[in-house]
Design an enzyme around this catalytic site. Structure first.
Site, PDB file in Angstrom:
ATOM      1  N   LYS A  99       4.898   1.018   8.073  1.00 46.21           N
ATOM      2  CA  LYS A  99       4.621   2.204   7.351  1.00 46.21           C
ATOM      3  C   LYS A  99       6.265   2.518   7.084  1.00 46.21           C
ATOM      4  O   LYS A  99       6.568   3.431   8.576  1.00 46.21           O
ATOM      5  CB  LYS A  99       3.197   2.687   7.924  1.00 46.21           C
ATOM      6  CG  LYS A  99       3.340   3.761   6.978  1.00 46.21           C
ATOM      7  CD  LYS A  99       2.022   3.932   7.372  1.00 46.21           C
ATOM      8  CE  LYS A  99       2.128   5.226   8.454  1.00 46.21           C
ATOM      9  NZ  LYS A  99       0.627   6.023   8.743  1.00 46.21           N
ATOM     10  N   GLY A 132       3.708   7.154   3.650  1.00 42.35           N
ATOM     11  CA  GLY A 132       4.333   6.166   3.215  1.00 42.35           C
ATOM     12  C   GLY A 132       3.615   5.377   2.344  1.00 42.35           C
ATOM     13  O   GLY A 132       2.514   5.173   2.081  1.00 42.35           O
ATOM     14  N   THR A 133       5.059   4.536   2.795  1.00 41.66           N
ATOM     15  CA  THR A 133       4.230   3.618   1.980  1.00 41.66           C
ATOM     16  C   THR A 133       4.691   2.238   3.057  1.00 41.66           C
ATOM     17  O   THR A 133       5.169   1.890   3.561  1.00 41.66           O
ATOM     18  CB  THR A 133       5.968   2.747   0.892  1.00 41.66           C
ATOM     19  OG1 THR A 133       5.854   4.220   0.099  1.00 41.66           O
ATOM     20  CG2 THR A 133       5.603   2.051   0.505  1.00 41.66           C
ATOM     21  N   VAL A 134       3.593   0.991   2.633  1.00 45.86           N
ATOM     22  CA  VAL A 134       3.230  -0.176   4.103  1.00 45.86           C
ATOM     23  C   VAL A 134       4.380  -1.180   2.758  1.00 45.86           C
ATOM     24  O   VAL A 134       3.576  -1.387   2.065  1.00 45.86           O
ATOM     25  CB  VAL A 134       1.888  -0.061   4.046  1.00 45.86           C
ATOM     26  CG1 VAL A 134       1.804  -1.185   5.268  1.00 45.86           C
ATOM     27  CG2 VAL A 134       1.098   0.920   4.460  1.00 45.86           C
ATOM     28  N   GLY A 183       0.448   5.924   0.738  1.00 45.81           N
ATOM     29  CA  GLY A 183      -0.794   7.192   0.771  1.00 45.81           C
ATOM     30  C   GLY A 183       0.353   8.618   1.003  1.00 45.81           C
ATOM     31  O   GLY A 183       1.012   7.741   0.502  1.00 45.81           O
ATOM     32  N   GLY A 184      -0.230   9.193   1.079  1.00 43.39           N
ATOM     33  CA  GLY A 184       0.579  10.614   0.880  1.00 43.39           C
ATOM     34  C   GLY A 184       1.591  10.519   2.343  1.00 43.39           C
ATOM     35  O   GLY A 184       2.115  11.113   2.285  1.00 43.39           O
ATOM     36  N   ASP A 242      -9.725  11.314  10.343  1.00 45.01           N
ATOM     37  CA  ASP A 242      -9.729  10.723   9.295  1.00 45.01           C
ATOM     38  C   ASP A 242     -10.857   9.639   9.084  1.00 45.01           C
ATOM     39  O   ASP A 242      -9.765   8.375   8.179  1.00 45.01           O
ATOM     40  CB  ASP A 242      -7.947  10.784   8.405  1.00 45.01           C
ATOM     41  CG  ASP A 242      -8.264  10.893   7.260  1.00 45.01           C
ATOM     42  OD1 ASP A 242      -9.195  11.388   6.418  1.00 45.01           O
ATOM     43  OD2 ASP A 242      -6.752  10.570   7.048  1.00 45.01           O
ATOM     44  N   GLY A 294       1.085  -1.259   0.281  1.00 45.67           N
ATOM     45  CA  GLY A 294      -0.014  -0.006   0.283  1.00 45.67           C
ATOM     46  C   GLY A 294       0.609   1.520   0.309  1.00 45.67           C
ATOM     47  O   GLY A 294       2.361   1.147   0.792  1.00 45.67           O
TER      48      GLY A 294
END
Length: 466
Positions: free
Chosen positions: A166, A150-152, A147-148, A263, A145
């Protein structure tokens, strides 16, 4: 000439010494020892019949040092120690770098916050080596995954336990603040429907958070994307809604200090192997005092889920989370995305589109096929009215998450009781028993069903009055 390990080591050491006046060997050794070492290395290379011109080009500093008289013919005896020496120096520098990263990544601040005075439990600190091993050096193949923030990555411990890691994308003050904030908040939460934080690593260039691994992806994927997983039935959607509502109710009123998530969206709801909901991503969450009614911040959030009242005033309350949950609930009902360019201009926002459809009595025209076919009509109307209340423009008119959870649980309990009564009646009828006993049993069973039905009518009428 083939590069032996020793020659590679020498080459690495000499890269920092290209000028005669630039002999700053790393690790804090004395200048005399540094020069002697370089001279020994140069003399040894000459003894291996390496082309002198090549040596002069590759190792100019070594040549100068050798000619200056620091070398000795006994150097070859000490050469095996150079590899050990290099390793020690490298290890020392690595430790220094890790300490530097730990300080930069707010490690000292986290240690202060971990005191009992600040009501933050100790967070386990993992070392970078074990995380690199778990993720195959953060291989691209392990990415699950992005996202804004970080990367998982998917990782695996040596004992076979699977984890999620993460990794922060950019090291700036805002991102660091989000990471530390998530550590502080998740370290205080223990709820079955909130993703569990296992620990963190702050000794790398960018901070890393380690979570329990949730295998079935996000709720968004199951609602809006084609996937090979189990389709979400009406019963599953209702259960997921109850679990999210329960988690938010816990955050707002049962945690040691109230927490506003800030969020809530379907991409931040994960589904485990049993399709249980897990609320995730607490980077922008806020912990507030018990008597505090709101937090005033720069407006942050995801368009389509953002509370209009918060957008106008900059004041975030627990009812702002309720609004975002309302959008997720509508997603579960309709299968529509929070924002869509395919809908009419006034219906681009899902919340507006849903409320207009309700007002025009077109609810069943916009429902997801699964919901329309499997859901009880009365239950669907109750859930739709509840979603409408959550989306009220005036935050004070919205229910609390505790009230939302109770109402949804009431629907589930009614359905469960109805199913149990049906199964009980079916079992009674299938048995060959004494007629008089059958009569009394049937009367009793029907009485129970009638009683249950009466309570359902009362419940539904009370729901409609809300």
């Amino acid at each position: 000439m083939p590069l032996t390990p020793t020659l590679v080591t020498i080459q690495l050491l000499s890269k920092r010494c290209y000028r005669e006046d630039d002999i700053n060997f790393p690790g804090g050794l004395s200048i005399a020892l540094e020069r002697s070492l370089y001279a020994l290395l140069y003399r040894w290379l000459l003894s291996t019949n390496v082309c002198p011109r090549m040596l002069s080009y590759m190792f100019p500093s070594l040549r100068v040092l050798s000619q200056s008289g620091f070398g000795t013919s006994l150097g070859v005896l000490f050469l095996p120690a150079t590899w050990v020496l290099y390793k020690l120096i490298k290890k020392k520098n690595k430790i220094k770098l890790k300490k530097k990263f730990f300080k930069k990544n707010c490690g000292l601040l986290l240690q202060q916050l971990s005191s009992t005075k600040n009501n933050v439990q100790n967070t386990k600190l993992f070392n970078s080596k074990e995380l690199e091993k778990a993720t195959d050096h953060f291989s691209k193949d392990r990415i699950i995954g992005k996202g804004g923030q970080g990367t998982v990555y998917k990782g695996m411990w040596s004992d076979g336990q699977i984890i999620a890691i993460k990794k922060c994308n950019i090291v700036d003050k805002a991102n660091l603040q989000h990471f530390i904030n998530e550590i502080v908040i998740l370290s205080q939460i223990n709820h079955r429907n909130v993703v569990k934080l296992l620990g963190c690593c702050l000794e790398t260039e960018v901070p890393l958070l380690i979570y329990e691994f949730i295998p079935n992806g996000t709720l968004f994927q199951y609602i809006h994307e084609e996937n090979e997983g189990v389709p979400l039935t009406w019963a599953m959607r209702l259960k997921i809604a109850i679990e999210i509502a329960g988690a938010l109710s816990y955050l707002h009123s049962a945690a040691s200090l109230p927490i506003y998530h800030r969020d809530i969206k379907s991409t931040n709801i994960l589904l485990d192997e049993k399709y249980r909901a897990k609320v995730a991503d607490f980077g922008t969450s806020k912990m507030v005092k018990i008597d505090q009614t709101h937090v005033t911040t720069l407006v942050q959030g995801t368009f389509g889920y953002l509370d209009p009242e918060y957008f106008q005033t900059g004041q975030f309350t627990e009812k702002s989370d309720v609004y975002s949950f309302g959008v997720v609930l509508v997603e579960l009902l309709t299968g529509e995305t929070p924002v869509s360019s395919t809908r009419s201009e006034e219906g681009r926002s899902l919340s507006t589109y849903f409320i207009l459809s309700m007002k025009e009595n077109h609810l069943f025209d916009i429902l997801d096929d699964c919901v329309r076919k499997e859901g009880d009509k009365e239950d669907i109307i109750i859930v739709a009215n509840l979603a409408k209340k959550c989306l009220h423009l005036n935050g004070k008119e919205r229910p609390t998450m505790g009230e939302v959870a109770m109402e949804l649980q009431g629907i589930q309990k009614k359905d469960t009781n109805g199913q149990e009564n049906y199964e009980e009646l079916h079992n009674v009828r299938s048995k060959e028993i004494d007629p008089s006993y059958a009569c009394s049993t049937s009367t009793q069973s029907y009485s129970e069903i009638a009683s249950s039905s009466s309570s359902i009518v009362l419940a539904s009428s009370s729901f409609k009055s809300l």
